[in-house]
Design a protein around this motif. Structure first.
Motif, PDB file in Angstrom:
ATOM      1  N   ARG A   1       0.833  -1.206   0.000  1.00 29.06           N
ATOM      2  CA  ARG A   1       0.000   0.000   0.000  1.00 29.06           C
ATOM      3  C   ARG A   1       0.865   1.251   0.000  1.00 29.06           C
ATOM      4  O   ARG A   1       1.869   1.331   0.697  1.00 29.06           O
ATOM      5  N   ILE A   2       0.464   2.255  -0.779  1.00 27.69           N
ATOM      6  CA  ILE A   2       1.154   3.539  -0.785  1.00 27.69           C
ATOM      7  C   ILE A   2       0.627   4.382   0.369  1.00 27.69           C
ATOM      8  O   ILE A   2      -0.575   4.595   0.495  1.00 27.69           O
ATOM      9  N   ASP A   3       1.537   4.837   1.220  1.00 29.07           N
ATOM     10  CA  ASP A   3       1.148   5.665   2.361  1.00 29.07           C
ATOM     11  C   ASP A   3       0.852   7.092   1.873  1.00 29.07           C
ATOM     12  O   ASP A   3       1.724   7.756   1.310  1.00 29.07           O
ATOM     13  N   MET A   4      -0.368   7.532   2.080  1.00 29.26           N
ATOM     14  CA  MET A   4      -0.761   8.864   1.611  1.00 29.26           C
ATOM     15  C   MET A   4      -0.967   9.847   2.763  1.00 29.26           C
ATOM     16  O   MET A   4      -1.567  10.908   2.578  1.00 29.26           O
ATOM     17  N   GLN A   5      -0.454   9.524   3.940  1.00 34.96           N
ATOM     18  CA  GLN A   5      -0.571  10.417   5.080  1.00 34.96           C
ATOM     19  C   GLN A   5       0.148  11.734   4.786  1.00 34.96           C
ATOM     20  O   GLN A   5       1.332  11.761   4.478  1.00 34.96           O
ATOM     21  N   ASN A   6      -0.571  12.826   4.856  1.00 35.64           N
ATOM     22  CA  ASN A   6      -0.029  14.173   4.618  1.00 35.64           C
ATOM     23  C   ASN A   6       0.565  14.358   3.230  1.00 35.64           C
ATOM     24  O   ASN A   6       1.414  15.229   3.024  1.00 35.64           O
ATOM     25  N   ILE A   7       0.120  13.567   2.256  1.00 31.83           N
ATOM     26  CA  ILE A   7       0.662  13.685   0.906  1.00 31.83           C
ATOM     27  C   ILE A   7       0.323  15.041   0.282  1.00 31.83           C
ATOM     28  O   ILE A   7       1.098  15.594  -0.500  1.00 31.83           O
ATOM     29  N   GLY A   8      -0.847  15.571   0.635  1.00 31.14           N
ATOM     30  CA  GLY A   8      -1.230  16.868   0.078  1.00 31.14           C
ATOM     31  C   GLY A   8      -0.339  17.990   0.568  1.00 31.14           C
ATOM     32  O   GLY A   8       0.065  18.868  -0.194  1.00 31.14           O
ATOM     33  N   ARG A   9      -0.022  17.966   1.868  1.00 32.67           N
ATOM     34  CA  ARG A   9       0.787  19.027   2.464  1.00 32.67           C
ATOM     35  C   ARG A   9       2.265  18.889   2.104  1.00 32.67           C
ATOM     36  O   ARG A   9       2.968  19.890   1.997  1.00 32.67           O
ATOM     37  N   ASN A  10       2.724  17.674   1.911  1.00 28.52           N
ATOM     38  CA  ASN A  10       4.147  17.449   1.672  1.00 28.52           C
ATOM     39  C   ASN A  10       4.483  17.244   0.189  1.00 28.52           C
ATOM     40  O   ASN A  10       4.862  18.183  -0.504  1.00 28.52           O
ATOM     41  N   GLN A  11       4.305  16.022  -0.313  1.00 23.51           N
ATOM     42  CA  GLN A  11       4.706  15.733  -1.692  1.00 23.51           C
ATOM     43  C   GLN A  11       3.956  16.577  -2.717  1.00 23.51           C
ATOM     44  O   GLN A  11       4.559  17.116  -3.653  1.00 23.51           O
ATOM     45  N   SER A  12       2.656  16.692  -2.558  1.00 21.02           N
ATOM     46  CA  SER A  12       1.858  17.408  -3.556  1.00 21.02           C
ATOM     47  C   SER A  12       2.196  18.895  -3.601  1.00 21.02           C
ATOM     48  O   SER A  12       2.314  19.491  -4.678  1.00 21.02           O
ATOM     49  N   GLU A  13       2.357  19.501  -2.440  1.00 24.01           N
ATOM     50  CA  GLU A  13       2.654  20.942  -2.394  1.00 24.01           C
ATOM     51  C   GLU A  13       4.008  21.236  -3.033  1.00 24.01           C
ATOM     52  O   GLU A  13       4.164  22.215  -3.771  1.00 24.01           O
ATOM     53  N   LYS A  14       4.969  20.389  -2.754  1.00 26.40           N
ATOM     54  CA  LYS A  14       6.291  20.569  -3.354  1.00 26.40           C
ATOM     55  C   LYS A  14       6.228  20.370  -4.866  1.00 26.40           C
ATOM     56  O   LYS A  14       6.801  21.158  -5.641  1.00 26.40           O
ATOM     57  N   ALA A  15       5.506  19.330  -5.299  1.00 27.64           N
ATOM     58  CA  ALA A  15       5.373  19.063  -6.739  1.00 27.64           C
ATOM     59  C   ALA A  15       4.670  20.211  -7.445  1.00 27.64           C
ATOM     60  O   ALA A  15       5.060  20.617  -8.547  1.00 27.64           O
ATOM     61  N   ARG A  16       3.637  20.741  -6.814  1.00 28.77           N
ATOM     62  CA  ARG A  16       2.881  21.843  -7.422  1.00 28.77           C
ATOM     63  C   ARG A  16       3.773  23.048  -7.698  1.00 28.77           C
ATOM     64  O   ARG A  16       3.746  23.617  -8.793  1.00 28.77           O
ATOM     65  N   LYS A  17       4.559  23.439  -6.717  1.00 30.81           N
ATOM     66  CA  LYS A  17       5.419  24.613  -6.877  1.00 30.81           C
ATOM     67  C   LYS A  17       6.478  24.389  -7.954  1.00 30.81           C
ATOM     68  O   LYS A  17       6.782  25.294  -8.738  1.00 30.81           O
TER      69      LYS A  17
END
Length: 429
Positions: free
Chosen positions: A128-144
């Motif tokens: 399983r892929i752990d998605m805990q805080n993915i929006g605040r961490n990985q996604s926010e960095k990727a977005r910028k």
């Protein structure tokens, strides 16, 4: 660019949501990732089965589906399909889904360009892929990084009233029937449910009603209520339900009562640090020299980004108050902030201010008589301790009188005046 990530329990629901958009002519499947064939070469069954097959490798993961939307500025409406796919591939790689099967849909049913990505959180080896805080961490960095690499309009610095700010529904846009109503309600739920901290159905409805939507369990003797069901309705300008209610289970993200009850629990701790902001806003509004009526208090809080919703009974008596803080995305029933912020206490604080006005010049008294009469009626209705209204006003007036320090000083505070001796004279003469 704004990225929104959601997980769900049903791959079918998320997949069908996007495919139904394609059938309606408001979306198109523009690409895929890690599929054996191009999207335009596959039928619906092939697209879905690829996701289902890999998800079946781990039955212990209940929330196995992933639904992501990447939203762009309205000025970027001419982004070509190739660039959108490049952005989608880059984003999925950066958040750790580069090896996952996913489908990319371009939607044309909103005022801004956006794409949807459908995937799963089960890897090829069944982990399983752990998605805990993915929006605040990985996604926010990727977005910028994507904003910079692809020269996109940056999400930071946008004005509050721009396209991603949820606006009240225009009833004219959803009067054509169930399909349009469902679409409108979905847009509101997508903006409210994952982003606001609410801990009860009344608190949630305080926000939803701002956008002409109601989550309703029905009366206690209704079949919906007894079966723990929930329906969503559109409200007209008078705040009354209009049209056919839609069952919560009919929406693709299934915002059922059970789902909301889980959110109520999750949101309890998230809003605690933000109570003080609402308390301070109320206290500061009532602290000034100008006495505020309840209506003026509501206007003052509105300027601070806090909507105040009053609950009244059939006789017009206010029995509840809810504060919706759009800055912190937190919703508080008055009593949750403390006794001083409940509906009754707020009315008392405003009514006490009305009494204070009696000490003003005579020309202001006439304007305040109505407020005093309302305060008297409110006191009688709420069974205050027995005392005359005039006596109550006199006591309040005395308590509110300013100190006249210049005219009077207590003898206890006065120091003994030392007599000055004159040369050649005795004190005893």
């Amino acid at each position: 660019m704004v990225a929104i990530i959601k997980t769900g329990r049903s791959i079918h629901n998320i997949f069908n949501y996007n495919e139904n958009k394609v059938k309606a002519g408001v979306a198109k499947c523009i690409g895929e990732g890690n599929y054996p064939a191009d999207a335009d070469k596959m039928n619906i069954a092939m697209k879905l089965n690829r996701l289902l097959k890999q998800a079946s490798l781990n039955d212990n993961v209940k929330r196995n589906s992933v639904h992501i939307s990447l939203n762009f500025d309205p000025s970027e409406s001419d982004l070509p399909k190739e660039k959108l796919m490049e952005i989608a591939d880059t984003y999925m790689e950066k958040i750790g889904f580069g090896e996952q099967p996913y489908l990319v849909y371009q939607h044309h049913d909103a005022g801004h360009p956006h794409i949807h990505l459908v995937s799963i959180k089960i890897r090829e080896d069944g982990s399983r892929i752990d998605m805990q805080n993915i929006g605040r961490n990985q996604s926010e960095k990727a977005r910028k990084e994507i904003e910079q690499d692809f020269k996109l309009v940056k999400a930071e610095g946008r004005k509050k009233n721009e396209q991603y700010q949820l606006q009240p529904i225009s009833m004219g846009k959803i009067r054509y029937g169930r399909l349009e109503s469902k679409k409108a309600i979905t847009s509101v739920l997508d903006g409210i449910l994952p982003n606001y901290n609410y801990t009860s159905l009344p608190e949630l409805n305080a926000v939803l009603k701002l956008y002409n939507v109601l989550a309703d369990r029905g009366s206690e003797d209704s079949r919906i209520f007894k079966g723990n069901g929930l329906v969503y309705s559109i409200l007209n300008e008078e705040g009354k339900p209009i049209g056919v209610p839609i069952k919560a289970s009919d929406f693709y993200n299934r915002p059922t009562l059970k789902f909301l009850e889980n959110k109520f629990t999750e949101n309890q701790s998230g809003r605690i640090p933000h109570k003080v902001r609402v308390r301070n806003a109320v206290d500061m509004a009532l602290l000034g020299n100008k006495v505020l009526s309840l209506k003026e208090l509501i206007t003052a809080l509105d300027k601070e980004g806090i909507n105040t919703i009053l609950r009244e009974n059939s006789e017009g008596l206010i029995y509840g108050i809810t504060y919706v803080d759009h800055k912190t995305k937190c919703v508080f029933n008055g009593s949750a902030l403390g006794k001083q912020y409940s509906a009754k206490a707020i009315q008392e604080r405003c009514d006490a201010g009305a009494v204070k006005k009696e000490s003003h010049p005579p020309e202001e008294k006439k304007a305040n008589r109505q407020e005093q009469q309302e305060a008297k009626i409110y006191t009688e209705k709420n069974n205050f301790p027995s005392r005359s209204m005039s006596g109550f006003m006199e006591i309040t007036e005395v308590l509110m009188q300013p100190e006249q320090a210049a005219e009077y000083v207590s003898g206890l505070l006065k120091g003994k005046k030392k007599k000055k001796k004159r040369k050649g004279f005795s004190d005893k003469s």
